[in-house]
Scaffold this motif. Structure first.
Motif, PDB file in Angstrom:
ATOM      1  N   GLU A  48      39.120  33.927  43.568  1.00 25.73           N
ATOM      2  CA  GLU A  48      38.793  33.703  42.146  1.00 25.73           C
ATOM      3  C   GLU A  48      38.742  35.024  41.390  1.00 25.73           C
ATOM      4  O   GLU A  48      39.164  35.113  40.238  1.00 25.73           O
ATOM      5  N   GLU A  49      38.216  36.040  42.059  1.00 30.30           N
ATOM      6  CA  GLU A  49      38.166  37.363  41.406  1.00 30.30           C
ATOM      7  C   GLU A  49      39.576  37.861  41.109  1.00 30.30           C
ATOM      8  O   GLU A  49      39.842  38.443  40.059  1.00 30.30           O
ATOM      9  N   GLU A  50      40.479  37.633  42.055  1.00 27.83           N
ATOM     10  CA  GLU A  50      41.855  38.108  41.865  1.00 27.83           C
ATOM     11  C   GLU A  50      42.535  37.390  40.702  1.00 27.83           C
ATOM     12  O   GLU A  50      43.287  37.993  39.941  1.00 27.83           O
ATOM     13  N   ARG A  51      42.231  36.117  40.581  1.00 29.33           N
ATOM     14  CA  ARG A  51      42.784  35.372  39.445  1.00 29.33           C
ATOM     15  C   ARG A  51      42.253  35.964  38.121  1.00 29.33           C
ATOM     16  O   ARG A  51      42.986  36.087  37.147  1.00 29.33           O
ATOM     17  N   PHE A  52      40.984  36.312  38.149  1.00 26.17           N
ATOM     18  CA  PHE A  52      40.384  36.953  36.968  1.00 26.17           C
ATOM     19  C   PHE A  52      41.128  38.257  36.648  1.00 26.17           C
ATOM     20  O   PHE A  52      41.454  38.536  35.484  1.00 26.17           O
ATOM     21  N   HIS A  53      41.418  39.054  37.693  1.00 28.56           N
ATOM     22  CA  HIS A  53      42.153  40.317  37.479  1.00 28.56           C
ATOM     23  C   HIS A  53      43.528  40.047  36.855  1.00 28.56           C
ATOM     24  O   HIS A  53      43.971  40.766  35.960  1.00 28.56           O
TER      25      HIS A  53
END
Ligand code: FEO
Length: 168
Positions: A48-53
């Motif tokens: 999910e963090e990577e999607r945010f990035h």
């Protein structure tokens, strides 16, 4: 307006961030196959963090009146030898991403593109946290080795991780 060269690299970075999301989902699935739901949860949150990035770059390009281009996402590696192998590969991947961010920052600096230099500072700081988090887990897994009690304790700890959108 950002240059074509910088725009191309920013668009490539969107792809790398979505690839990271995919990679961490594959790692989550591997942990799930070992019935380690806490480790699996850790990687789901990381995905999910990577999607945010990725989306932060997506929004920035649009804000700068650039054209977002989405490329095909490579298939991530899905089989691993052990939990330690997973985390070592995740750490290697984060080091690769850090180099990519530095490449972007170098181009922005060469072009004196101050808005993008400022924008990328967030990613530079984020990479310090990402590498540190994986590095600590690699060290803990090396200490735990094959101790099932230690693995269970860490699994329980990692089950608590939740996605909190990083601060701006
Ligand atoms: Fe988007 Fe884990 O770097």
């Amino acid at each position: 307006m950002i240059s074509e060269k910088l725009l191309k690299e920013l668009n490539k970075q969107i792809n790398y961030e979505f690839y990271s999301e995919y990679l961490y989902l594959a790692m989550s699935a591997y942990c799930e196959s070992l019935d380690l739901e806490g480790f699996s949860n850790f990687f789901k949150v990381q995905a999910e963090e990577e999607r945010f990035h990725a989306m932060k770059l997506f929004d920035y390009i649009n804000e700068m009146d650039g054209r977002v281009k989405l490329f095909a996402i490579d298939e991530p590696k899905t089989s691993y030898n052990s939990l330690l192998d997973v985390f070592e590969k995740a750490l290697d991947h984060e080091k690769f991403v850090t180099k990519r961010i530095y490449t972007l920052a170098d181009i922005a600096n060469e072009e004196k593109e101050h808005a993008t230099i400022s924008f990328l500072k967030w990613y530079i700081d984020e990479q310090v946290e990402e590498e540190s988090s994986f590095n600590k887990l690699v060290k803990r897994l090396k200490m735990i080795k094959d101790d099932s009690h230690g693995t269970y304790m860490l699994d329980s700890e990692l089950s608590q991780r939740t996605f909190i959108p990083p601060t701006e």
